[in-house]
Design an enzyme around this catalytic site. Structure first.
Site, PDB file in Angstrom:
ATOM      1  N   ASN A 251       6.417  -1.802  -7.437  1.00 40.26           N
ATOM      2  CA  ASN A 251       6.174  -0.793  -6.400  1.00 40.26           C
ATOM      3  C   ASN A 251       7.170  -1.020  -5.266  1.00 40.26           C
ATOM      4  OD1 ASN A 251       5.079  -3.239  -5.597  1.00 40.26           O
ATOM      5  ND2 ASN A 251       3.245  -2.364  -4.700  1.00 40.26           N
TER       6      ASN A 251
ATOM      7  N   GLY B  90      -0.747  -6.798  -6.268  1.00 39.74           N
ATOM      8  CA  GLY B  90      -0.790  -8.251  -6.478  1.00 39.74           C
ATOM      9  C   GLY B  90      -2.157  -8.844  -6.225  1.00 39.74           C
TER      10      GLY B  90
ATOM     11  N   ASN C  24       5.691   0.632   0.803  1.00 35.82           N
ATOM     12  CA  ASN C  24       4.895  -0.331   1.562  1.00 35.82           C
ATOM     13  C   ASN C  24       5.832  -1.011   2.550  1.00 35.82           C
ATOM     14  OD1 ASN C  24       2.368  -0.311  -0.308  1.00 35.82           O
ATOM     15  ND2 ASN C  24       4.107  -0.594  -1.701  1.00 35.82           N
TER      16      ASN C  24
ATOM     17  N   GLY D 209       3.438  -7.193  -1.414  1.00 40.02           N
ATOM     18  CA  GLY D 209       4.195  -7.211  -0.157  1.00 40.02           C
ATOM     19  C   GLY D 209       4.639  -8.614   0.218  1.00 40.02           C
TER      20      GLY D 209
ATOM     21  N   ASN E 223      -4.436   4.064  -4.973  1.00 37.04           N
ATOM     22  CA  ASN E 223      -4.596   3.854  -3.534  1.00 37.04           C
ATOM     23  C   ASN E 223      -5.756   4.683  -2.982  1.00 37.04           C
ATOM     24  OD1 ASN E 223      -2.459   2.031  -2.869  1.00 37.04           O
ATOM     25  ND2 ASN E 223      -0.993   3.706  -3.068  1.00 37.04           N
TER      26      ASN E 223
ATOM     27  N   GLU F 188       0.549  -0.477   4.128  1.00 35.51           N
ATOM     28  CA  GLU F 188       0.644  -0.132   2.711  1.00 35.51           C
ATOM     29  C   GLU F 188       0.792   1.374   2.473  1.00 35.51           C
ATOM     30  OE1 GLU F 188      -1.760  -1.672  -0.341  1.00 35.51           O
ATOM     31  OE2 GLU F 188      -2.134  -3.608   0.621  1.00 35.51           O
ATOM     32  N   ARG F 189       1.627   1.711   1.515  1.00 40.03           N
ATOM     33  CA  ARG F 189       1.727   3.084   1.030  1.00 40.03           C
ATOM     34  C   ARG F 189       0.350   3.524   0.559  1.00 40.03           C
ATOM     35  NH1 ARG F 189       5.202   4.404  -4.409  1.00 40.03           N
ATOM     36  NH2 ARG F 189       3.830   2.729  -5.142  1.00 40.03           N
TER      37      ARG F 189
END
Ligand code: API
Length: 304
Positions: free
Chosen positions: A168, A85, A201, A231, A75, A219-220
């Site tokens: 996740n 994804g 997320n 997500g 991230n 988002e995380r």
């Protein structure tokens, strides 16, 4: 005037890509030495002082038999995560375009499990995102037992949240209208809520009908993005378990549309959407960047 830091380290080749505006810096760590510390990733993620991206995607040789590549995901805050994804679709496009494989069906090992990517002839990519995990301990989500909806008190509000892992962690809230959903305020609150020990997320899902939905995701580790592939998968799973969505759902995100299919519990979630290359670039890393030994790998079995 301060002297800009002139990096004297190795040159790093990268490709900038996106999946519905969720954007990535993609690095082939097979053909070139590559290792970055979290603070370097954060610097490169910066949209003013660096390359600018939501996630860094790294292509490595496989660590498992019957797998073509290892796919590492970081991230913007430098945290390494289990799944991405939109990034998976870009990963498939990248390894083909860079001639790291001539296969059209690619098996990829992530920290969240093995996923299968299938390149379509129209530029779309179909991803088998694996079977969603719903047991709280495996998400992870703190709850006594598995439920379709969990009551959660946040910022003085009593919410009803779904919790799903696609490798996740995701929390999913139903909202009347994504355009007015409290993404900027509730998103960060829930991302770091103690009920999510690994953070999460947070998806804000507006159901149109059983085949159509709108979604925004905080988002995380990156904040709100224009799209979140895992997500969208988690949101369809949550909506289907609540009896509100069917087996095939067109999910409208701010950056565009994904088609998500899920046959129900025990089945994998299938995601189909675009993957776009924006530009190729190179940069010189700081002199103290730790080089790694060069490795060569190319997956050459002809795929379907
Ligand atoms: N922020 C996510 C990783 C990226 C997921 C998203 N970009 C996608 O397309 O799935 C996490 O910390 O789990």
């Amino acid at each position: 005037m301060s002297q800009q830091k002139c990096n004297q380290g190795p040159v790093l080749r990268f490709t900038k890509m996106h999946g519905l505006g969720n954007d990535f810096m993609v690095v082939d760590a097979i053909s070139q030495p590559f290792r970055l510390r979290p603070e370097m990733i954060r610097e490169l993620a910066d949209r003013h002082f660096g390359v600018g991206f939501d996630q860094l995607l790294v292509v490595e040789p496989p660590g498992l038999p019957e797998v073509d590549f290892r796919y590492r995901i970081f991230n913007a805050d430098g945290s390494e995560v289990e799944q991405c994804g939109n990034g998976a679709r870009c990963f498939a496009r990248f390894v083909r375009d860079q001639r790291l494989t001539n296969k059209r069906v690619i098996r990829v090992q992530t920290a969240g499990g093995v996923i299968e990517l299938k390149l379509g002839r129209d530029g779309s990519v179909l991803v088998n995102m694996g079977v969603p995990e719903l047991e709280p301990t495996a998400i992870p989500f703190q709850a006594g037992a598995r439920q379709t909806v969990y009551p959660l008190d946040v910022a003085g509000q009593s919410l009803e949240l779904s919790a799903v892992s696609m490798g996740n962690p995701h929390g999913v809230l139903l909202v009347e209208n994504v355009d007015t959903a409290p993404v900027e305020t509730l998103g960060p609150e829930l991302e770091r809520h103690p009920a999510f020990p690994a953070r999460a997320n947070i998806g804000f899902l507006q159901i149109i009908d059983e085949g159509h939905a709108r979604l925004r995701v905080f988002e995380r580790g990156s904040g709100e993005t224009l799209a979140c592939g895992s997500g969208a998968c988690a949101a369809v799973v949550a909506g289907r378990l609540r009896g509100r969505l069917g087996k095939r759902v067109e999910v409208e995100l701010r950056g565009g549309r994904l088609v998500i299919e899920w046959q129900g519990e025990g089945a994998p979630v299938m995601m189909e959407g675009p993957a776009v290359t924006v530009f190729e670039g190179q940069l010189r890393l700081p002199g103290d960047s730790p080089p790694r030994r060069r490795r060569s790998h190319r997956s050459t079995r002809n795929g379907a």
